[in-house]
Design a protein around this motif. Structure first.
Motif, mmCIF file in Angstrom:
data_model
loop_
_atom_site.group_PDB
_atom_site.id
_atom_site.type_symbol
_atom_site.label_atom_id
_atom_site.label_comp_id
_atom_site.label_asym_id
_atom_site.label_seq_id
_atom_site.Cartn_x
_atom_site.Cartn_y
_atom_site.Cartn_z
ATOM 1 N N TYR A 1 36.883 39.938 42.407
ATOM 2 C CA TYR A 1 37.946 39.260 41.660
ATOM 3 C C TYR A 1 39.091 40.225 41.379
ATOM 4 N N ASP A 2 40.299 39.729 41.651
ATOM 5 C CA ASP A 2 41.491 40.568 41.478
ATOM 6 C C ASP A 2 42.704 39.634 41.412
ATOM 7 N N GLU B 1 38.695 26.541 37.248
ATOM 8 C CA GLU B 1 38.709 26.398 38.703
ATOM 9 C C GLU B 1 38.596 24.939 39.140
ATOM 10 N N ASN C 1 39.499 29.903 47.579
ATOM 11 C CA ASN C 1 39.530 29.653 46.136
ATOM 12 C C ASN C 1 39.950 28.226 45.792
ATOM 13 N N ASN D 1 43.737 35.173 38.617
ATOM 14 C CA ASN D 1 42.495 35.891 38.862
ATOM 15 C C ASN D 1 41.658 35.114 39.879
ATOM 16 N N VAL D 2 41.573 35.611 41.104
ATOM 17 C CA VAL D 2 40.887 34.900 42.184
ATOM 18 C C VAL D 2 39.918 35.850 42.885
ATOM 19 N N TYR D 3 39.009 35.254 43.659
ATOM 20 C CA TYR D 3 38.063 36.060 44.440
ATOM 21 C C TYR D 3 38.702 36.418 45.774
ATOM 22 N N GLY E 1 43.578 33.759 33.828
ATOM 23 C CA GLY E 1 42.407 32.951 34.116
ATOM 24 C C GLY E 1 42.754 31.476 34.107
ATOM 25 N N ASN F 1 40.878 41.943 33.457
ATOM 26 C CA ASN F 1 39.743 42.059 34.365
ATOM 27 C C ASN F 1 38.934 43.295 34.026
ATOM 28 N N THR G 1 42.173 33.871 51.249
ATOM 29 C CA THR G 1 41.966 33.831 49.799
ATOM 30 C C THR G 1 42.405 32.492 49.216
#
Length: 407
Positions: free
Chosen positions: A183-184, A394, A205, A175-177, A391, A383, A201
């Protein structure tokens, strides 16, 4: 009586009876005296002008016609060579032909490679000197276009300091921006905006410095593996059964698009009873040299373990290909590269590839890791659209990834 000569013979006077005797002289060994005074030459002072002129003429003749000693010891003029081939000219022609051959070989190796430039300003960190990071995406496109979701996402780190190739794989459901999409899943970045958005991406991230990419069409993996002469892998009995099932599916897919099935009966593994039982056959497992079709079927196994194990199997194929290449002689490399590049696209230009050549042909240590994992606090979740995603922490993800890449 006649008159008497009162002169008494002196010490230096000659007797009368010798006055008419022939002139007698001692031989002169220093050549200072000659009977013919007209031919007199003072050799010690080289005062004779005719002699000097004769000697000068002889020197000029000697320069024009080299003298070769004969068996009799006489000087015999030899004919002068008409033309001499200069060593510099030979070396220049040899270098010219070598350059032409090298250019021709290079064009042969990279014929069919699709080169696409990326937009500048993608990197968000300075990275470290001696480490080159390249994003690698594996797509499974049956129409020949490298579009859609990326089934495999890796960062290839070429560390020239330790001569190590590191493969950091990312879980496709991470799950990343994604810039412009929120977020996807990480795998969707390539489908949304191709390699440029996928690279951005990864950099945004995980604070990376990637500026280049390579995309490999896994649907053409058969030809890629065949170019290497196969790949040697260790398979379990359960994996052998799944390979047979995937081979059958590949043959059906080829028939659906009207293509000739690339699968042969000999591609299927036999079970302990000598049959191709794809329902409940028992297979012994072992080490095998997989051909192209078998390697693709192995990489597509989905029902043994989760996405992490599938990624691990893709790692094994890539590492096996590198090991296979190291076993081949340097003379086999042109045909290997020629067989691989038509199924790839990249932002690396020819000069970039030339710079990487010394690393590729040298001794390479290979390391691999998958992110995120337990060390990065990975967990399953959903999501906002109700889709399954992975998840992770980070902070831990960035710290552990940088430690693996940069050391």
């Amino acid at each position: 009586m006649g008159q008497r000569d009162n002169r008494s013979p002196g010490r230096h006077s000659a007797p009368r009876d010798r006055e008419k005797a022939p002139l007698r002289r001692e031989a002169l060994h220093d050549n200072y005296y000659y009977e013919d005074r007209k031919k007199f030459e003072d050799i010690s002072s080289y005062s004779s002008e005719p002699r000097r002129q004769m000697d000068r003429a002889a020197v000029r003749r000697a320069k024009r016609a080299p003298v070769k000693k004969s068996t009799a010891g006489r000087g015999v003029p030899t004919p002068r060579p008409k033309r001499r081939v200069r060593a510099g000219a030979v070396i220049s022609w040899a270098l010219f032909l070598l350059v032409i051959g090298a250019v021709g070989l290079f064009l042969y190796m990279f014929m069919g490679l699709k080169v696409t430039d990326l937009d500048g300003g993608l990197a968000v960190s300075a990275g470290q000197a001696g480490v080159k990071n390249i994003a690698m995406f594996g797509v499974d496109s049956r129409d020949g276009e490298n579009e859609g979701r990326s089934d495999a996402i890796m960062v290839l780190s070429i560390d020239s300091r330790t001569h190590t190739l590191k493969m950091a794989s990312f879980m496709r459901d991470s799950n990343v921006y994604i810039d412009g999409y929120g977020y996807d899943k990480l795998t969707h970045a390539y489908a949304y905006g191709g390699p440029e958005l996928a690279v951005r991406t990864l950099n945004q991230n995980f604070q990376l410095d990637i500026t280049d990419y390579i995309t490999v069409n896994f649907y053409d993996m058969t030809e890629i593996v065949e170019a290497f002469g196969g790949v040697e892998l260790e398979l379990t009995g359960e994996e052998m059964l799944e390979v047979n099932r995937n081979l059958w599916n590949l043959s059906r897919e080829a028939e659906d698009v009207g293509a000739e099935a690339p699968i042969k009966d000999s591609d299927y593994f036999t079970d302990v009873n000598g049959t191709h039982n794809m329902v409940d056959g028992e297979y012994a497992g072992g080490k095998f040299l997989l051909n192209g079709a078998q390697a693709v079927a192995y990489s597509r196994i989905r029902y043994i373990g989760g996405d992490g194990e599938r990624t691990s199997r893709q790692h094994e194929v890539l590492k096996g290909l590198l090991q296979r290449a190291k076993q081949r002689t340097v003379f086999a490399w042109p045909s290997i590269v020629h067989g691989v590049v038509p199924h790839c696209e990249t932002s690396l230009n020819f000069l970039d590839m030339v710079k990487l050549a010394p690393f590729a042909f040298g001794h390479i240590e290979i390391e691999s890791a998958t992110f995120p994992g337990e060390a990065e606090g990975a967990y399953d979740t959903k999501n906002g659209d109700g889709q399954y995603v992975m998840g992770f922490d980070e902070g831990l993800m960035q710290e552990n990834l940088h430690r693996f890449i940069y050391g």
